[in-house]
Design a protein around this motif. Structure first.
Motif, PDB file in Angstrom:
ATOM      1  N   LEU A   1      57.497  36.799  35.175  1.00  0.00           N
ATOM      2  CA  LEU A   1      56.315  37.225  35.557  1.00  0.00           C
ATOM      3  C   LEU A   1      56.290  38.597  35.650  1.00  0.00           C
ATOM      4  CD1 LEU A   1      53.285  36.312  36.727  1.00  0.00           C
ATOM      5  CD2 LEU A   1      54.366  36.276  38.870  1.00  0.00           C
ATOM      6  N   THR A   2      55.442  39.427  34.894  1.00  0.00           N
ATOM      7  CA  THR A   2      55.650  40.759  35.066  1.00  0.00           C
ATOM      8  C   THR A   2      54.399  41.626  35.786  1.00  0.00           C
ATOM      9  OG1 THR A   2      54.879  40.856  32.705  1.00  0.00           O
ATOM     10  CG2 THR A   2      57.188  40.855  33.088  1.00  0.00           C
ATOM     11  N   PHE A   3      53.157  40.898  35.696  1.00  0.00           N
ATOM     12  CA  PHE A   3      52.203  41.580  36.168  1.00  0.00           C
ATOM     13  C   PHE A   3      51.080  40.650  37.029  1.00  0.00           C
ATOM     14  CE2 PHE A   3      47.703  42.265  35.240  1.00  0.00           C
ATOM     15  CZ  PHE A   3      47.334  43.622  35.653  1.00  0.00           C
ATOM     16  N   ILE A   4      50.598  41.196  38.197  1.00  0.00           N
ATOM     17  CA  ILE A   4      49.781  40.626  38.900  1.00  0.00           C
ATOM     18  C   ILE A   4      48.628  41.628  39.001  1.00  0.00           C
ATOM     19  CG2 ILE A   4      49.229  39.777  41.246  1.00  0.00           C
ATOM     20  CD1 ILE A   4      51.945  38.930  41.576  1.00  0.00           C
ATOM     21  N   ASN A   5      47.487  41.301  38.660  1.00  0.00           N
ATOM     22  CA  ASN A   5      46.122  42.124  38.689  1.00  0.00           C
ATOM     23  C   ASN A   5      45.972  42.877  40.038  1.00  0.00           C
ATOM     24  OD1 ASN A   5      44.334  43.807  37.393  1.00  0.00           O
ATOM     25  ND2 ASN A   5      42.741  42.189  37.424  1.00  0.00           N
ATOM     26  N   ASN A   6      45.187  43.741  40.228  1.00  0.00           N
ATOM     27  CA  ASN A   6      45.088  44.658  41.329  1.00  0.00           C
ATOM     28  C   ASN A   6      43.952  44.284  42.143  1.00  0.00           C
ATOM     29  OD1 ASN A   6      43.406  45.871  39.725  1.00  0.00           O
ATOM     30  ND2 ASN A   6      44.089  48.050  39.971  1.00  0.00           N
ATOM     31  N   GLU A   7      43.172  43.210  41.633  1.00  0.00           N
ATOM     32  CA  GLU A   7      41.969  42.676  42.343  1.00  0.00           C
ATOM     33  C   GLU A   7      41.716  41.336  42.210  1.00  0.00           C
ATOM     34  OE1 GLU A   7      38.747  45.164  40.865  1.00  0.00           O
ATOM     35  OE2 GLU A   7      38.956  44.186  38.565  1.00  0.00           O
ATOM     36  N   VAL A   8      40.756  40.650  42.673  1.00  0.00           N
ATOM     37  CA  VAL A   8      40.427  39.345  42.829  1.00  0.00           C
ATOM     38  C   VAL A   8      39.019  39.287  41.795  1.00  0.00           C
ATOM     39  CG1 VAL A   8      39.750  37.258  43.797  1.00  0.00           C
ATOM     40  CG2 VAL A   8      41.941  38.351  44.501  1.00  0.00           C
ATOM     41  N   ASN A   9      39.016  38.527  41.045  1.00  0.00           N
ATOM     42  CA  ASN A   9      37.712  38.196  40.408  1.00  0.00           C
ATOM     43  C   ASN A   9      36.860  37.758  41.422  1.00  0.00           C
ATOM     44  OD1 ASN A   9      35.415  37.176  38.834  1.00  0.00           O
ATOM     45  ND2 ASN A   9      36.785  37.419  36.823  1.00  0.00           N
ATOM     46  N   GLU A  10      35.844  38.227  41.727  1.00  0.00           N
ATOM     47  CA  GLU A  10      34.802  37.973  42.717  1.00  0.00           C
ATOM     48  C   GLU A  10      34.154  36.488  42.203  1.00  0.00           C
ATOM     49  OE1 GLU A  10      32.206  41.067  43.724  1.00  0.00           O
ATOM     50  OE2 GLU A  10      33.778  42.095  44.911  1.00  0.00           O
ATOM     51  N   SER A  11      33.536  36.391  40.917  1.00  0.00           N
ATOM     52  CA  SER A  11      32.972  35.362  40.489  1.00  0.00           C
ATOM     53  C   SER A  11      33.460  34.193  40.282  1.00  0.00           C
ATOM     54  CB  SER A  11      32.175  35.974  39.198  1.00  0.00           C
ATOM     55  OG  SER A  11      33.431  36.148  38.160  1.00  0.00           O
ATOM     56  N   THR A  12      35.065  34.310  40.114  1.00  0.00           N
ATOM     57  CA  THR A  12      35.830  33.178  39.861  1.00  0.00           C
ATOM     58  C   THR A  12      36.605  32.755  41.162  1.00  0.00           C
ATOM     59  OG1 THR A  12      37.480  34.090  38.743  1.00  0.00           O
ATOM     60  CG2 THR A  12      35.349  33.188  37.589  1.00  0.00           C
ATOM     61  N   GLY A  13      36.855  33.650  42.012  1.00  0.00           N
ATOM     62  CA  GLY A  13      37.941  33.591  43.080  1.00  0.00           C
ATOM     63  C   GLY A  13      39.296  33.441  42.561  1.00  0.00           C
ATOM     64  N   THR A  14      39.626  33.939  41.409  1.00  0.00           N
ATOM     65  CA  THR A  14      40.937  34.026  40.786  1.00  0.00           C
ATOM     66  C   THR A  14      41.689  35.304  40.420  1.00  0.00           C
ATOM     67  OG1 THR A  14      40.115  33.818  38.776  1.00  0.00           O
ATOM     68  CG2 THR A  14      40.431  31.739  39.678  1.00  0.00           C
ATOM     69  N   VAL A  15      42.941  35.273  40.352  1.00  0.00           N
ATOM     70  CA  VAL A  15      43.509  36.805  40.120  1.00  0.00           C
ATOM     71  C   VAL A  15      44.123  36.432  38.709  1.00  0.00           C
ATOM     72  CG1 VAL A  15      45.448  36.119  41.271  1.00  0.00           C
ATOM     73  CG2 VAL A  15      45.199  38.389  40.791  1.00  0.00           C
ATOM     74  N   LEU A  16      44.209  37.420  37.838  1.00  0.00           N
ATOM     75  CA  LEU A  16      44.944  37.579  36.484  1.00  0.00           C
ATOM     76  C   LEU A  16      46.413  37.928  36.666  1.00  0.00           C
ATOM     77  CD1 LEU A  16      44.899  37.744  33.561  1.00  0.00           C
ATOM     78  CD2 LEU A  16      44.545  40.157  33.656  1.00  0.00           C
ATOM     79  N   LEU A  17      47.348  37.052  35.993  1.00  0.00           N
ATOM     80  CA  LEU A  17      48.699  37.243  36.156  1.00  0.00           C
ATOM     81  C   LEU A  17      49.056  37.323  34.704  1.00  0.00           C
ATOM     82  CD1 LEU A  17      48.223  35.253  38.682  1.00  0.00           C
ATOM     83  CD2 LEU A  17      50.516  35.564  39.090  1.00  0.00           C
ATOM     84  N   LYS A  18      50.266  38.179  34.192  1.00  0.00           N
ATOM     85  CA  LYS A  18      50.935  37.984  33.181  1.00  0.00           C
ATOM     86  C   LYS A  18      52.401  37.854  33.015  1.00  0.00           C
ATOM     87  CE  LYS A  18      47.469  41.245  30.556  1.00  0.00           C
ATOM     88  NZ  LYS A  18      47.289  42.219  29.574  1.00  0.00           N
ATOM     89  N   ALA A  19      52.946  37.152  32.164  1.00  0.00           N
ATOM     90  CA  ALA A  19      54.232  36.871  31.683  1.00  0.00           C
ATOM     91  C   ALA A  19      54.704  37.466  30.609  1.00  0.00           C
ATOM     92  CB  ALA A  19      54.656  35.375  32.146  1.00  0.00           C
ATOM     93  N   LEU A  20      56.077  37.841  30.488  1.00  0.00           N
ATOM     94  CA  LEU A  20      56.374  38.675  29.269  1.00  0.00           C
ATOM     95  C   LEU A  20      57.618  37.784  28.598  1.00  0.00           C
ATOM     96  CD1 LEU A  20      56.292  41.192  27.603  1.00  0.00           C
ATOM     97  CD2 LEU A  20      58.238  42.055  28.889  1.00  0.00           C
ATOM     98  N   PHE A  21      57.266  37.312  27.589  1.00  0.00           N
ATOM     99  CA  PHE A  21      58.083  36.454  26.781  1.00  0.00           C
ATOM    100  C   PHE A  21      58.698  37.290  25.524  1.00  0.00           C
ATOM    101  CE2 PHE A  21      55.334  33.870  28.837  1.00  0.00           C
ATOM    102  CZ  PHE A  21      55.985  32.475  29.103  1.00  0.00           C
ATOM    103  N   SER A  22      60.232  37.201  25.350  1.00  0.00           N
ATOM    104  CA  SER A  22      60.831  37.712  24.080  1.00  0.00           C
ATOM    105  C   SER A  22      60.234  37.223  22.750  1.00  0.00           C
ATOM    106  CB  SER A  22      62.387  37.575  23.981  1.00  0.00           C
ATOM    107  OG  SER A  22      62.726  36.042  24.018  1.00  0.00           O
ATOM    108  N   ASN A  23      60.192  36.056  22.543  1.00  0.00           N
ATOM    109  CA  ASN A  23      59.106  35.441  21.477  1.00  0.00           C
ATOM    110  C   ASN A  23      60.181  35.792  20.181  1.00  0.00           C
ATOM    111  OD1 ASN A  23      57.147  33.819  20.673  1.00  0.00           O
ATOM    112  ND2 ASN A  23      56.126  35.459  19.865  1.00  0.00           N
ATOM    113  N   GLU A  24      61.283  35.669  20.188  1.00  0.00           N
ATOM    114  CA  GLU A  24      62.015  36.017  19.032  1.00  0.00           C
ATOM    115  C   GLU A  24      61.859  34.948  17.788  1.00  0.00           C
ATOM    116  OE1 GLU A  24      63.840  38.642  18.092  1.00  0.00           O
ATOM    117  OE2 GLU A  24      63.219  39.561  20.120  1.00  0.00           O
ATOM    118  N   ASP A  25      61.707  33.675  18.145  1.00  0.00           N
ATOM    119  CA  ASP A  25      61.285  32.863  17.028  1.00  0.00           C
ATOM    120  C   ASP A  25      59.747  32.669  16.774  1.00  0.00           C
ATOM    121  OD1 ASP A  25      60.241  31.568  19.462  1.00  0.00           O
ATOM    122  OD2 ASP A  25      61.355  29.895  19.175  1.00  0.00           O
TER     123      ASP A  25
END
Length: 380
Positions: free
Chosen positions: A250-274
């Motif tokens: 996990l590398t990123f948590i958005n700096n705000e909550v989506n008011e319409s859905t009550g959710t927050v965006l997160l991102k994870a980083l993968f090397s994805n060599e394959d």
């Protein structure tokens, strides 16, 4: 009188025979009702990861839309669609001949203006000497100085024009700005292209790659708390390929909550060599917060839901079952943590619950699977 005695004796004999036939010693055994057949599992103590499961979407680490910066004929394409390219690899060539001609023209203009500047410089220097001797006036010397400065400015403009022409010529050779994978070719070789107007091709960087997902705002504080302590592991599972999850952080948590859905965006980083993850692909996401040591777990399908909450059927030492309320924790791999109600080693019913009530007698069907049907195996 004799007849009465015979009848009485026959009656007594019949009662004796009937009594004998119903006595325990008559050779016929009393059949007790059989127990309800069930399958059981033993409550185990394990280290269980605390996880959050959701759906995510794969995103390219970076995306570049390749456009031309000059107008001309697309004279050559150096790649095949879908090919992997490296930063600096040649992608396209715009016909460079018009730009070479412009460069040559500007270079010739510079040479002419440089020659004129040198003559003006020589004239100005000669008239400077004459001015010192009093031969020429101040107005004449100012005129020669002005003429020299004009030619010097012209030469500087010519050099700038040449530099710009070299840039335009360089733009005819379009190279990849990133490592990535080429998409569909939008303009074929031989077509005329205009600067900035047309996307030639799109490159997606897939090594590494992002997986984005949303979590309810109620879980945000817990995720941030664990993220502050360590890097949080994230698994991305491609549908129909659950045996080969990709692992990232996990590398990123958005700096705000989506008011319409009550959710927050997160991102994870993968090397994805394959390259098991592909941009815009939907995946199942598992975010691991921590590991709970020594948790009591049972198969999830042993849990029943009643009017008073969750409960399980526990097999006692006399092969009767007890309907016992339980408090549930997290689930993992079809097992559920029991935070209250079950002790390690107790046997719970996992199949056949619908025929049971509290106190029912049971018969264990899977007794041979190291679950020996012996009261010694059961905790008292």
């Amino acid at each position: 009188m004799k007849q009465f005695c015979v009848i009485r004796c026959s009656f007594i004999l019949g009662i004796s025979i009937l009594s004998a036939s119903c006595s325990p010693g008559s050779g016929e055994k009393h059949v007790m009702p059989a127990g309800v057949p069930v399958t059981v599992a033993v409550a185990e103590q394990k280290d269980i990861p605390i996880q959050i499961r959701t759906i995510g979407n794969v995103e390219a680490y970076s995306t570049v839309s390749i456009k031309t910066r000059v107008e001309g004929e697309l004279s050559r394409v150096y790649f095949k669609e879908g090919q992997e390219v490296k930063k600096g690899d040649m992608l396209f060539m715009i016909d460079p001949r018009p730009f070479k001609a412009s460069l040559t023209q500007f270079e010739a203009t510079l040479a002419r203006d440089t020659a004129q500047m040198k003559k003006a410089e020589s004239d100005s220097r000669r008239h400077e000497e004459l001015f010192k001797s009093g031969v020429v006036s101040k107005e004449e010397i100012d005129l020669y100085r002005t003429n020299l400065e004009a030619f010097m400015a012209t030469v500087r403009a010519d050099k700038a024009a040449i530099e710009n022409a070299r840039l335009q010529l360089g733009y005819c050779h379009i190279r990849s700005p990133i490592n990535g994978r080429i998409g569909r070719l939008e303009v074929n070789q031989g077509n005329m292209v205009k600067d900035i107007d047309t996307i030639l091709v799109t490159i997606n960087q897939t090594k590494p790659i992002y997986v984005s997902f949303y979590l309810p705002e109620q879980e945000l504080s817990e995720v941030r708390r664990y993220m502050a302590q360590k890097n949080l592991k994230v698994e991305a599972i491609v549908p129909n390929d659950a045996m080969n999850p990709a692992t990232g952080e996990l590398t990123f948590i958005n700096n705000e909550v989506n008011e319409s859905t009550g959710t927050v965006l997160l991102k994870a980083l993968f090397s994805n060599e394959d390259e098991s993850l592909w941009p815009r692909q939907f995946v199942n996401v598992i975010l691991t917060l921590k590991t709970q040591p020594g948790a009591v777990v049972i198969p999830s399908h042993a849990i029943q839901v009643g009017q008073e909450g969750n409960y399980v059927f526990v097999v006692m030492s006399d092969f009767t079952v007890e309907s016992r309320p339980v408090v549930l924790g997290n689930s993992f791999n079809q097992e559920t943590v029991i935070t209250k109600g079950i002790q390690p080693g107790e046997k719970v019913v996992i199949d056949g619950q619908f025929q049971l009530i509290h106190g029912s007698k049971v018969e264990i069907k899977n007794a041979s699977d190291s679950l020996v049907q012996d009261s010694a195996d059961f905790p008292n």
